[in-house]
Design a protein around this motif. Structure first.
Motif, PDB file in Angstrom:
ATOM      1  N   GLU A   1       0.805  -1.212   0.000  1.00  0.00           N
ATOM      2  CA  GLU A   1       0.000   0.000   0.000  1.00  0.00           C
ATOM      3  C   GLU A   1       0.842   1.267   0.000  1.00  0.00           C
ATOM      4  OE1 GLU A   1      -2.584  -0.192   3.334  1.00  0.00           O
ATOM      5  OE2 GLU A   1      -3.821  -1.769   2.475  1.00  0.00           O
ATOM      6  N   GLU A   2       2.080   1.183   0.458  1.00  0.00           N
ATOM      7  CA  GLU A   2       2.932   2.359   0.513  1.00  0.00           C
ATOM      8  C   GLU A   2       3.260   2.819  -0.907  1.00  0.00           C
ATOM      9  OE1 GLU A   2       6.361   1.436   2.778  1.00  0.00           O
ATOM     10  OE2 GLU A   2       5.216   0.995   4.584  1.00  0.00           O
ATOM     11  N   ASN A   3       3.324   4.107  -1.089  1.00  0.00           N
ATOM     12  CA  ASN A   3       3.663   4.660  -2.391  1.00  0.00           C
ATOM     13  C   ASN A   3       5.139   4.441  -2.670  1.00  0.00           C
ATOM     14  OD1 ASN A   3       1.092   5.608  -2.826  1.00  0.00           O
ATOM     15  ND2 ASN A   3       1.491   7.567  -1.894  1.00  0.00           N
ATOM     16  N   GLN A   4       5.428   3.826  -3.784  1.00  0.00           N
ATOM     17  CA  GLN A   4       6.796   3.561  -4.180  1.00  0.00           C
ATOM     18  C   GLN A   4       7.201   4.560  -5.257  1.00  0.00           C
ATOM     19  OE1 GLN A   4       8.700   1.143  -2.774  1.00  0.00           O
ATOM     20  NE2 GLN A   4       7.001   0.626  -1.427  1.00  0.00           N
ATOM     21  N   THR A   5       8.288   5.261  -5.045  1.00  0.00           N
ATOM     22  CA  THR A   5       8.767   6.220  -6.030  1.00  0.00           C
ATOM     23  C   THR A   5      10.096   5.809  -6.633  1.00  0.00           C
ATOM     24  OG1 THR A   5       9.848   7.526  -4.314  1.00  0.00           O
ATOM     25  CG2 THR A   5       7.590   8.134  -4.899  1.00  0.00           C
ATOM     26  N   SER A   6      10.602   4.655  -6.256  1.00  0.00           N
ATOM     27  CA  SER A   6      11.913   4.231  -6.745  1.00  0.00           C
ATOM     28  C   SER A   6      11.893   3.914  -8.238  1.00  0.00           C
ATOM     29  CB  SER A   6      12.396   3.017  -5.966  1.00  0.00           C
ATOM     30  OG  SER A   6      11.474   1.957  -6.100  1.00  0.00           O
ATOM     31  N   HIS A   7      10.747   3.580  -8.799  1.00  0.00           N
ATOM     32  CA  HIS A   7      10.674   3.222 -10.208  1.00  0.00           C
ATOM     33  C   HIS A   7      10.472   4.430 -11.118  1.00  0.00           C
ATOM     34  CE1 HIS A   7       6.498   3.551  -8.964  1.00  0.00           C
ATOM     35  NE2 HIS A   7       6.202   3.769 -10.221  1.00  0.00           N
ATOM     36  N   LEU A   8      10.278   5.626 -10.546  1.00  0.00           N
ATOM     37  CA  LEU A   8      10.025   6.810 -11.345  1.00  0.00           C
ATOM     38  C   LEU A   8      11.322   7.361 -11.939  1.00  0.00           C
ATOM     39  CD1 LEU A   8       7.523   8.726  -9.043  1.00  0.00           C
ATOM     40  CD2 LEU A   8       6.994   7.333 -11.024  1.00  0.00           C
ATOM     41  N   SER A   9      11.222   7.924 -13.131  1.00  0.00           N
ATOM     42  CA  SER A   9      12.384   8.568 -13.739  1.00  0.00           C
ATOM     43  C   SER A   9      12.653   9.887 -13.026  1.00  0.00           C
ATOM     44  CB  SER A   9      12.130   8.816 -15.228  1.00  0.00           C
ATOM     45  OG  SER A   9      11.111   9.785 -15.379  1.00  0.00           O
ATOM     46  N   ASN A  10      13.843  10.423 -13.237  1.00  0.00           N
ATOM     47  CA  ASN A  10      14.197  11.681 -12.601  1.00  0.00           C
ATOM     48  C   ASN A  10      13.285  12.819 -13.054  1.00  0.00           C
ATOM     49  OD1 ASN A  10      16.211  10.752 -10.941  1.00  0.00           O
ATOM     50  ND2 ASN A  10      17.819  11.058 -12.456  1.00  0.00           N
ATOM     51  N   ARG A  11      12.861  12.788 -14.296  1.00  0.00           N
ATOM     52  CA  ARG A  11      11.960  13.825 -14.804  1.00  0.00           C
ATOM     53  C   ARG A  11      10.618  13.787 -14.058  1.00  0.00           C
ATOM     54  NH1 ARG A  11      11.319  18.737 -16.729  1.00  0.00           N
ATOM     55  NH2 ARG A  11       9.370  18.887 -17.844  1.00  0.00           N
ATOM     56  N   MET A  12      10.072  12.614 -13.848  1.00  0.00           N
ATOM     57  CA  MET A  12       8.814  12.489 -13.122  1.00  0.00           C
ATOM     58  C   MET A  12       8.998  12.872 -11.657  1.00  0.00           C
ATOM     59  SD  MET A  12       7.122   9.076 -14.765  1.00  0.00           S
ATOM     60  CE  MET A  12       5.539   9.298 -14.039  1.00  0.00           C
ATOM     61  N   ARG A  13      10.152  12.523 -11.082  1.00  0.00           N
ATOM     62  CA  ARG A  13      10.420  12.895  -9.693  1.00  0.00           C
ATOM     63  C   ARG A  13      10.499  14.403  -9.548  1.00  0.00           C
ATOM     64  NH1 ARG A  13      12.300   8.771  -6.371  1.00  0.00           N
ATOM     65  NH2 ARG A  13      13.515  10.241  -5.155  1.00  0.00           N
ATOM     66  N   GLN A  14      11.096  15.083 -10.523  1.00  0.00           N
ATOM     67  CA  GLN A  14      11.160  16.543 -10.493  1.00  0.00           C
ATOM     68  C   GLN A  14       9.769  17.148 -10.620  1.00  0.00           C
ATOM     69  OE1 GLN A  14      13.764  17.514 -13.702  1.00  0.00           O
ATOM     70  NE2 GLN A  14      15.630  16.984 -12.573  1.00  0.00           N
ATOM     71  N   ASP A  15       8.916  16.547 -11.445  1.00  0.00           N
ATOM     72  CA  ASP A  15       7.566  17.077 -11.648  1.00  0.00           C
ATOM     73  C   ASP A  15       6.738  17.066 -10.374  1.00  0.00           C
ATOM     74  OD1 ASP A  15       8.067  17.624 -14.288  1.00  0.00           O
ATOM     75  OD2 ASP A  15       7.038  15.848 -15.074  1.00  0.00           O
ATOM     76  N   ILE A  16       6.957  16.070  -9.522  1.00  0.00           N
ATOM     77  CA  ILE A  16       6.167  16.009  -8.287  1.00  0.00           C
ATOM     78  C   ILE A  16       6.921  16.576  -7.094  1.00  0.00           C
ATOM     79  CG2 ILE A  16       4.749  14.083  -9.067  1.00  0.00           C
ATOM     80  CD1 ILE A  16       6.456  12.228  -7.385  1.00  0.00           C
ATOM     81  N   GLY A  17       8.104  17.147  -7.335  1.00  0.00           N
ATOM     82  CA  GLY A  17       8.821  17.840  -6.281  1.00  0.00           C
ATOM     83  C   GLY A  17       9.779  17.003  -5.476  1.00  0.00           C
ATOM     84  N   LEU A  18      10.148  15.834  -5.981  1.00  0.00           N
ATOM     85  CA  LEU A  18      11.115  14.990  -5.279  1.00  0.00           C
ATOM     86  C   LEU A  18      12.513  15.234  -5.830  1.00  0.00           C
ATOM     87  CD1 LEU A  18       9.174  11.611  -5.166  1.00  0.00           C
ATOM     88  CD2 LEU A  18       9.555  13.196  -3.289  1.00  0.00           C
TER      89      LEU A  18
END
Length: 76
Positions: free
Chosen positions: A42-59
Motif C-alpha cells: 500500500e505504501e507509495n513507491q517512487t523508486s521506479h520513477l524517472s528523474n523527470r517524473m520525480r522533479q515534476d512532483i517535487g522529489l
C-alpha cells in the motif's frame, strides 16, 4: 470517555496466543505475513520513477548506484 478508556485490551502476546489456539500457528503466521505484505504494497513507491517524473512532483533526483562507476569512491 474515561470509563471507555478504563477497559484494557489484552496484551499482544495474549491476543496472538488466543489466535494460535483458535486457528493454529500456521494460519496465524500466514495471516500475519499477508497483513504485513499488504501494508508494504500500500505504501507509495517512487523508486521506479524517472528523474523527470520525480522533479515534476517535487522529489529530488535519485542517484542510480548501478550507473555510478565502481572506482568513484566519492559516490560511496
Amino acid at each position: 470517555m474515561r470509563e471507555a478508556q478504563s477497559l484494557v485490551a489484552d496484551t499482544l502476546s495474549a491476543t496472538v496466543n488466543e489466535l494460535c489456539l483458535k486457528f493454529g500457528a500456521r494460519k496465524t503466521a500466514f495471516a500475519l505475513f499477508l497483513a504485513v505484505w499488504r501494508r508494504y504494497q500500500e505504501e507509495n513507491q517512487t523508486s521506479h520513477l524517472s528523474n523527470r517524473m520525480r522533479q515534476d512532483i517535487g522529489l529530488p533526483d535519485s542517484e542510480d548506484v548501478s550507473k555510478l562507476p565502481v572506482w568513484n569512491f566519492k559516490a560511496w
